[in-house]
Design an enzyme around this catalytic site. Structure first.
Site, PDB file in Angstrom:
ATOM      1  N   ARG A  45      20.793  46.304  -6.895  1.00 61.22           N
ATOM      2  CA  ARG A  45      19.524  46.980  -6.663  1.00 61.22           C
ATOM      3  C   ARG A  45      18.460  45.903  -6.494  1.00 61.22           C
ATOM      4  O   ARG A  45      18.721  44.720  -6.633  1.00 61.22           O
ATOM      5  CB  ARG A  45      19.158  47.960  -7.792  1.00 61.22           C
ATOM      6  CG  ARG A  45      19.576  47.625  -9.229  1.00 61.22           C
ATOM      7  CD  ARG A  45      18.950  46.453  -9.882  1.00 61.22           C
ATOM      8  NE  ARG A  45      17.517  46.403  -9.696  1.00 61.22           N
ATOM      9  CZ  ARG A  45      16.802  45.291  -9.832  1.00 61.22           C
ATOM     10  NH1 ARG A  45      17.393  44.157 -10.141  1.00 61.22           N
ATOM     11  NH2 ARG A  45      15.499  45.299  -9.662  1.00 61.22           N
ATOM     12  N   GLY A  46      17.287  46.371  -6.056  1.00 53.14           N
ATOM     13  CA  GLY A  46      16.224  45.407  -5.751  1.00 53.14           C
ATOM     14  C   GLY A  46      16.105  45.289  -4.253  1.00 53.14           C
ATOM     15  O   GLY A  46      17.106  45.072  -3.567  1.00 53.14           O
ATOM     16  N   ALA A  47      14.903  45.436  -3.729  1.00 52.67           N
ATOM     17  CA  ALA A  47      14.724  45.526  -2.284  1.00 52.67           C
ATOM     18  C   ALA A  47      15.445  44.427  -1.495  1.00 52.67           C
ATOM     19  O   ALA A  47      16.293  44.716  -0.643  1.00 52.67           O
ATOM     20  CB  ALA A  47      13.219  45.556  -1.971  1.00 52.67           C
ATOM     21  N   ARG A  79      19.561  54.453   0.189  1.00 56.58           N
ATOM     22  CA  ARG A  79      18.308  54.543  -0.594  1.00 56.58           C
ATOM     23  C   ARG A  79      17.137  54.431   0.385  1.00 56.58           C
ATOM     24  O   ARG A  79      17.109  53.544   1.235  1.00 56.58           O
ATOM     25  CB  ARG A  79      18.235  53.427  -1.657  1.00 56.58           C
ATOM     26  CG  ARG A  79      19.320  53.542  -2.721  1.00 56.58           C
ATOM     27  CD  ARG A  79      19.109  52.529  -3.846  1.00 56.58           C
ATOM     28  NE  ARG A  79      17.970  52.927  -4.716  1.00 56.58           N
ATOM     29  CZ  ARG A  79      17.425  52.111  -5.619  1.00 56.58           C
ATOM     30  NH1 ARG A  79      17.866  50.865  -5.744  1.00 56.58           N
ATOM     31  NH2 ARG A  79      16.416  52.537  -6.372  1.00 56.58           N
ATOM     32  N   GLN A 181      15.414  48.274 -16.049  1.00 59.41           N
ATOM     33  CA  GLN A 181      15.511  46.975 -15.374  1.00 59.41           C
ATOM     34  C   GLN A 181      14.808  45.879 -16.185  1.00 59.41           C
ATOM     35  O   GLN A 181      15.247  44.734 -16.209  1.00 59.41           O
ATOM     36  CB  GLN A 181      14.866  47.028 -13.968  1.00 59.41           C
ATOM     37  CG  GLN A 181      15.612  47.838 -12.928  1.00 59.41           C
ATOM     38  CD  GLN A 181      15.147  49.268 -12.838  1.00 59.41           C
ATOM     39  OE1 GLN A 181      14.670  49.837 -13.819  1.00 59.41           O
ATOM     40  NE2 GLN A 181      15.311  49.895 -11.674  1.00 59.41           N
ATOM     41  N   ASP A 222       8.806  47.197  -2.952  1.00 59.89           N
ATOM     42  CA  ASP A 222       9.892  47.750  -2.139  1.00 59.89           C
ATOM     43  C   ASP A 222       9.455  48.053  -0.719  1.00 59.89           C
ATOM     44  O   ASP A 222      10.285  48.058   0.197  1.00 59.89           O
ATOM     45  CB  ASP A 222      10.450  49.011  -2.814  1.00 59.89           C
ATOM     46  CG  ASP A 222      11.158  48.655  -4.097  1.00 59.89           C
ATOM     47  OD1 ASP A 222      10.472  48.500  -5.125  1.00 59.89           O
ATOM     48  OD2 ASP A 222      12.394  48.484  -4.059  1.00 59.89           O
ATOM     49  N   ASN A 232       6.486  50.454  -5.344  1.00 60.90           N
ATOM     50  CA  ASN A 232       7.264  49.671  -6.286  1.00 60.90           C
ATOM     51  C   ASN A 232       7.773  50.606  -7.368  1.00 60.90           C
ATOM     52  O   ASN A 232       7.475  51.802  -7.376  1.00 60.90           O
ATOM     53  CB  ASN A 232       6.418  48.529  -6.875  1.00 60.90           C
ATOM     54  CG  ASN A 232       7.280  47.484  -7.581  1.00 60.90           C
ATOM     55  OD1 ASN A 232       8.259  46.989  -7.017  1.00 60.90           O
ATOM     56  ND2 ASN A 232       6.926  47.178  -8.818  1.00 60.90           N
ATOM     57  N   LYS A 233       8.538  50.059  -8.293  1.00 64.65           N
ATOM     58  CA  LYS A 233       9.139  50.865  -9.348  1.00 64.65           C
ATOM     59  C   LYS A 233       8.144  51.798 -10.031  1.00 64.65           C
ATOM     60  O   LYS A 233       7.004  51.398 -10.306  1.00 64.65           O
ATOM     61  CB  LYS A 233       9.756  49.921 -10.391  1.00 64.65           C
ATOM     62  CG  LYS A 233      10.507  50.568 -11.516  1.00 64.65           C
ATOM     63  CD  LYS A 233      11.539  51.576 -11.077  1.00 64.65           C
ATOM     64  CE  LYS A 233      12.436  51.020 -10.033  1.00 64.65           C
ATOM     65  NZ  LYS A 233      13.242  52.024  -9.302  1.00 64.65           N
TER      66      LYS A 233
END
Ligand SMILES: CSC[C@H]1O[C@H](OP(=O)(O)O)[C@H](O)[C@@H]1O
Length: 335
Positions: A45-47, A79, A181, A222, A232-233
Site C-alpha cells: 500500500r502507499g501511492a 484502488r 499504518q 495520494d 491523503n489518508k
C-alpha cells in the site's frame, strides 16, 4: 534499507504489510492477478508503492499472455484514489505501444520506474530538510515511508534526510486507524532508522498542538489536484484544520507522479470506501457489535488553503502553480 518491493525476473515479491511489524513475510506474486489481489487487500500500500507494483504487474501479465488492455483494466480497478496507480499504468501502456510489446523493453521501463521512485524520494528528502529546524517536533500521519514507496519514503524520507544532515528531530506518530499504518508501519520504520519518535492515539494531536508541542506537520499524499487540494489518508483533513487554528506549518511531501493535472480541484477525487470490518475488528477480533453500521472512507481531501507547502523532488513550493512554473522553466527534470 527496507525492501517492500523485490523484482525477481519472473515474480514480484511484496513485503506483506498486513502482518508488520511483528512478522516479516513476502507474498510472491507470479501473476497479474496476484498483484491485483496484493494491491486491493493492502499487502502492498502507499501511492508510489502501488504504482511501482502495478508496473511490475503489467510485466507479469504480459508474460502470462494477457492483453495489455485486460491487464490495465484489472489493475486500474484495484484502488481508485492514488493517482500513482493510473500514472504507472499509463506509462507502461505507452511503453507497450512504443516498443510494440517487446517484453524486455517493458520490463526495463518498470525497473526504471522503481529506481526513479527511490531517486526522487531522496530528492524530496533533501528538499524537505530546508523547512526544518534543529530540535523540531514533527507530527506525521499514516505511513509515507519506505513501505509506501519503492523503498525510501516521502514524508519519512524528509526525516531520514534531516537525520543524515545532522538535525535533531523528533516525530510524533499517530496510530492511523483503522489499518494502523502509523502504529504498525511508521513507528516500525522510524525505530529501525533510529529516529526519535513517540506513538500517540489519533485523538491526541489537538491537545499536543494546544501545548505547543508540535512545530510542523509533514504527511504524504495520494492525489493532488491542480489547485493543490490533496487526498491523503483519512484523518489528514482534521489535522490540517487543527494546524491552521494553531498556526502550525502543514506540508505535503509527494513526487510529481502524485499530482493529477487533469482535475481542477479535490471535489473530483474519488474516495475509496473500504470494508466495514476494518473498523469493527482489530486483528480479527471484533471490538464492536458485529453488525454495527460503519462508515469507512480510506481517504479525505485537504483544501489547498490549509497547506503551507508541497515538498517535491523539484523543491518546496507554496502552490501547485509555483511548481508548474518551475517545471516549465527547466523542462521535465525541473532544472
Ligand atoms: C507515500 S504516500 C502514501 C499514502 O498512501 C497511504 O494510503 P494507504 O496506506 O491506504 O495506501 C496514505 O494515504 C499515505 O499518505
Amino acid at each position: 534499507m527496507l525492501e517492500p518491493i523485490i523484482w525477481e525476473k519472473d515474480n514480484l515479491k511484496l513485503l506483506d504489510q498486513r502482518v508488520l511489524p511483528h512478522k516479516k513475510e513476502y507474498m510472491v506474486c507470479k501473476t497479474v492477478n496476484d498483484v491485483a489481489f496484493a494491491i486491493k487487500e493492502m499487502v502492498v500500500r502507499g501511492a508510489p508503492a502501488i504504482g511501482v507494483s502495478a508496473a511490475f504487474g503489467v510485466v507479469l501479465g504480459l508474460k502470462e499472455g494477457k492483453s495489455i488492455n485486460e491487464i490495465y483494466e484489472l489493475l486500474k480497478n484495484t484502488r481508485p484514489t492514488a493517482v500513482n496507480l493510473i500514472w504507472a499504468l499509463d506509462k507502461m501502456k505507452g511503453a507497450y505501444e512504443y516498443c510494440d510489446g517487446d517484453i524486455n523493453y517493458i520490463e526495463k521501463v518498470a525497473i526504471k520506474l522503481f529506481e526513479r521512485d527511490i531517486e526522487y524520494n531522496r530528492m524530496i528528502g533533501k528538499n524537505g530538510v530546508t523547512v526544518l529546524n534543529d530540535g523540531d517536533n514533527i507530527l506525521t500521519h499514516c505511513n509515507a515511508g519506505a513501505l509506501a514507496t519503492a523503498g525510501y519514503g516521502t514524508a519519512l524520507g524528509v526525516f531520514k534526510a534531516a537525520k543524515e544532515a545532522g538535525l535533531n528531530i523528533h516525530v510524533y506518530v499517530d496510530e492511523t486507524r483503522p489499518y494502523l499504518q502509523g502504529a504498525r508501519l511508521t513507528a516500525f520504520e522510524l525505530m529501525e532508522e533510529d529516529i526519535p519518535c513517540t506513538l500517540i492515539c489519533d485523538n491526541m494531536p489537538g491537545f499536543l498542538m494546544s501545548q505547543k508541542k508540535i512545530d510542523k506537520i509533514i504527511v504524504g499524499a495520494d492525489r493532488i489536484a491542480k489547485n493543490g487540494d490533496t487526498a491523503n489518508k483519512i484523518g489528514t483533513y482534521q489535522l490540517a484544520v487543527l494546524a491552521y487554528y494553531h498556526d502550525i506549518p502543514f506540508y505535503i511531501a509527494a513526487p510529481l507522479s502524485t499530482f493529477d493535472f487533469t482535475i481542477e480541484d479535490g471535489s473530483q477525487i474519488k474516495i475509496e470506501m473500504r470494508n466495514g470490518d476494518e473498523i469493527r475488528k482489530i486483528k480479527d477480533i471484533f471490538i464492536s457489535p458485529k453488525n454495527v453500521p460503519v462508515y469507512n472512507p480510506a481517504f479525505d481531501v485537504t483544501p489547498s488553503h490549509l497547506i503551507t507547502g508541497y515538498i517535491t523532488e523539484f523543491g518546496v513550493f507554496s502552490s501547485v502553480n509555483e511548481l508548474l512554473n518551475k517545471i516549465n522553466e527547466g523542462g521535465e527534470n525541473g532544472n
